[in-house]
Design an enzyme around this catalytic site. Structure first.
Site, PDB file in Angstrom:
ATOM      1  N   LYS A  66       0.908  -1.138   0.097  1.00  0.00           N
ATOM      2  CA  LYS A  66      -0.130  -0.078  -0.069  1.00  0.00           C
ATOM      3  C   LYS A  66       0.762   1.382   0.015  1.00  0.00           C
ATOM      4  O   LYS A  66       0.261   2.396  -0.394  1.00  0.00           O
ATOM      5  CB  LYS A  66      -0.968   0.048   1.306  1.00  0.00           C
ATOM      6  CG  LYS A  66      -2.285  -1.023   1.204  1.00  0.00           C
ATOM      7  CD  LYS A  66      -3.047  -1.079   2.093  1.00  0.00           C
ATOM      8  CE  LYS A  66      -3.910  -2.199   2.175  1.00  0.00           C
ATOM      9  NZ  LYS A  66      -4.912  -2.336   3.056  1.00  0.00           N
ATOM     10  N   ALA A 128      -1.175   1.354  15.957  1.00  0.00           N
ATOM     11  CA  ALA A 128      -0.669   2.464  15.248  1.00  0.00           C
ATOM     12  C   ALA A 128       0.145   2.305  13.985  1.00  0.00           C
ATOM     13  O   ALA A 128       0.878   2.708  13.813  1.00  0.00           O
ATOM     14  CB  ALA A 128      -0.101   3.329  16.305  1.00  0.00           C
TER      15      ALA A 128
HETATM   16  P1  ATR Z   1      -0.477  -3.256   9.673  1.00  0.00           P
HETATM   17  O1  ATR Z   1      -0.351  -2.633   8.511  1.00  0.00           O
HETATM   18  O2  ATR Z   1      -1.414  -4.479   9.742  1.00  0.00           O
HETATM   19  O3  ATR Z   1      -0.998  -2.187  10.332  1.00  0.00           O
HETATM   20  P2  ATR Z   1       1.964  -2.752  11.106  1.00  0.00           P
HETATM   21  O4  ATR Z   1       1.931  -1.522  10.481  1.00  0.00           O
HETATM   22  O5  ATR Z   1       3.069  -3.806  11.286  1.00  0.00           O
HETATM   23  O6  ATR Z   1       0.726  -3.685  10.239  1.00  0.00           O
HETATM   24  O7  ATR Z   1       1.488  -2.662  12.376  1.00  0.00           O
HETATM   25  C1  ATR Z   1       1.223  -3.632  13.310  1.00  0.00           C
HETATM   26  C2  ATR Z   1       0.372  -3.305  14.454  1.00  0.00           C
HETATM   27  O8  ATR Z   1       0.049  -4.334  15.539  1.00  0.00           O
HETATM   28  C3  ATR Z   1       1.152  -2.170  15.331  1.00  0.00           C
HETATM   29  O9  ATR Z   1       0.445  -1.463  16.023  1.00  0.00           O
HETATM   30  C4  ATR Z   1       1.903  -3.076  16.327  1.00  0.00           C
HETATM   31  O10 ATR Z   1       2.420  -2.732  17.686  1.00  0.00           O
HETATM   32  P3  ATR Z   1       3.883  -1.846  17.590  1.00  0.00           P
HETATM   33  O11 ATR Z   1       3.549  -0.741  16.850  1.00  0.00           O
HETATM   34  O12 ATR Z   1       4.080  -1.717  18.882  1.00  0.00           O
HETATM   35  O13 ATR Z   1       4.608  -2.685  16.879  1.00  0.00           O
HETATM   36  C5  ATR Z   1       0.735  -4.052  16.620  1.00  0.00           C
HETATM   37  N1  ATR Z   1       1.318  -5.403  17.083  1.00  0.00           N
HETATM   38  C6  ATR Z   1       1.856  -6.509  16.356  1.00  0.00           C
HETATM   39  N2  ATR Z   1       2.199  -7.451  17.221  1.00  0.00           N
HETATM   40  C7  ATR Z   1       1.851  -7.221  18.395  1.00  0.00           C
HETATM   41  C8  ATR Z   1       1.991  -7.784  19.708  1.00  0.00           C
HETATM   42  N3  ATR Z   1       2.493  -9.078  19.839  1.00  0.00           N
HETATM   43  N4  ATR Z   1       1.503  -6.987  20.677  1.00  0.00           N
HETATM   44  C9  ATR Z   1       0.889  -5.987  20.749  1.00  0.00           C
HETATM   45  N5  ATR Z   1       0.852  -5.239  19.739  1.00  0.00           N
HETATM   46  C10 ATR Z   1       1.217  -5.868  18.547  1.00  0.00           C
END
Ligand code: ATR
Length: 269
Positions: A66, A128
């Site tokens: 994207k 986020a």
């Molecule tokens: P997407 O495009 O699906 O939003 P991304 O940009 O990689 O993918 O974002 C993943 C989101 O899931 C983020 O908010 C991430 O938190 P961080 O910014 O702190 O990394 C969250 N996320 C992924 N794995 C997580 C976990 N094990 N616990 C809490 N939050 C998680």
């Protein structure tokens, strides 16, 4: 002549988009074809360029492209600019146009399919990353009373909040542990934790008659299970999937398909 469309992603084999768009086309008597295209992780622009040359009319773009799609556009809609990402490209004689229909798709699903108004409500957006960023501004556009963004990495939530255009909506960034209990009317999970079945370390944030919405679809996530146990009404992201597709179809064809029958078809599968 049949107009050609596709969805580009990596992976792409499980994309429901061809099914959805073919159903929209049949329903609205539009003569289009729609296929899945797998692009190499470093090869989005090359694949998109070749589709333009082959005379395709547009593409949907999914994970992880994207942001590449955003950079590929000559012109972007306000929705694309606000999200910083593009999920729908339209190829025209004047150049490549890009928009992002994810946020409007989510809002439409909540308002029209679930029948829940966002105006004046207290909203919690969990996550986020790109998914959260794509829906933040369309949610603010509905003028909730409050919108809190919570994320494991608090700094990312703060950045997102700081660059949002909140108008009169109170926006704030919180760490998971600092969220108030029994406060929020609508809680939206935009993290990717549904994939790994990680439990988000949040308290019982649900107010009475609240809605818990997981942007994931196709499984009953731990987020959904916990929200249900806490007494919230629960929805998955299937409606958002179909509504964002309908917005894309409208962007391409100028015709708005009905979505309920397509959602029913996907649920039945
Ligand atoms: P997407 O495009 O699906 O939003 P991304 O940009 O990689 O993918 O974002 C993943 C989101 O899931 C983020 O908010 C991430 O938190 P961080 O910014 O702190 O990394 C969250 N996320 C992924 N794995 C997580 C976990 N094990 N616990 C809490 N939050 C998680």
């Amino acid at each position: 002549m049949t107009d050609r469309y596709a969805v580009i992603g990596n992976p792409i084999a499980h994309s429901q988009s061809p099914l959805i768009h073919r159903a929209f086309a049949a329903q609205t008597a539009q003569d289009i074809s729609y296929e899945r295209i797998l692009a190499p992780l470093d090869g989005f622009a090359e694949v998109a360029k070749s589709l333009v040359e082959q005379g395709y009319q547009g593409v949907n773009v999914t994970v992880p492209f994207k942001f590449d799609a955003f950079n590929f556009c000559d012109f972007k809609t306000p929705q694309a600019m606000q999200a910083g990402a593009v999920n729908t490209l339209k190829f025209t004689d004047h150049g490549v146009y890009g928009t992002n229909t994810d946020g409007d798709g989510l809002v439409r699903d909540i308002l029209h399919n679930l029948g829940v108004s966002i105006q004046g409500k207290r909203i919690l957006l969990l996550g986020a990353g790109g998914a959260a960023e794509g829906v933040l501004q369309p949610l603010l556009g509905q003028v909730p009373a409050t919108l809190v963004v919570a994320n494991r990495t608090l700094d990312k939530a703060k950045k997102m909040v700081n660059k949002s255009h909140a108008g009169e909506v109170q926006v704030a960034a919180h760490a998971y542990a600092d969220l108030p209990e029994h406060y929020f009317d609508i809680v939206i999970n935009a993290t990717s934790t549904g994939l790994s079945e990680t439990v988000l370390p949040i308290p019982d944030v649900y107010a009475e008659h609240s809605l818990a919405y997981d942007m994931m679809y196709g499984r009953d996530t731990l987020f959904m299970q916990h929200a249900r146990a806490a007494g919230a009404r629960v929805a998955d992201g299937l409606g958002m999937l179909v509504e964002q597709a309908a917005e894309a179809f409208f962007y391409w064809r100028g015709v708005r398909p009905a979505t309920q029958a397509v959602m029913d078809m996907l649920r039945a599968r």
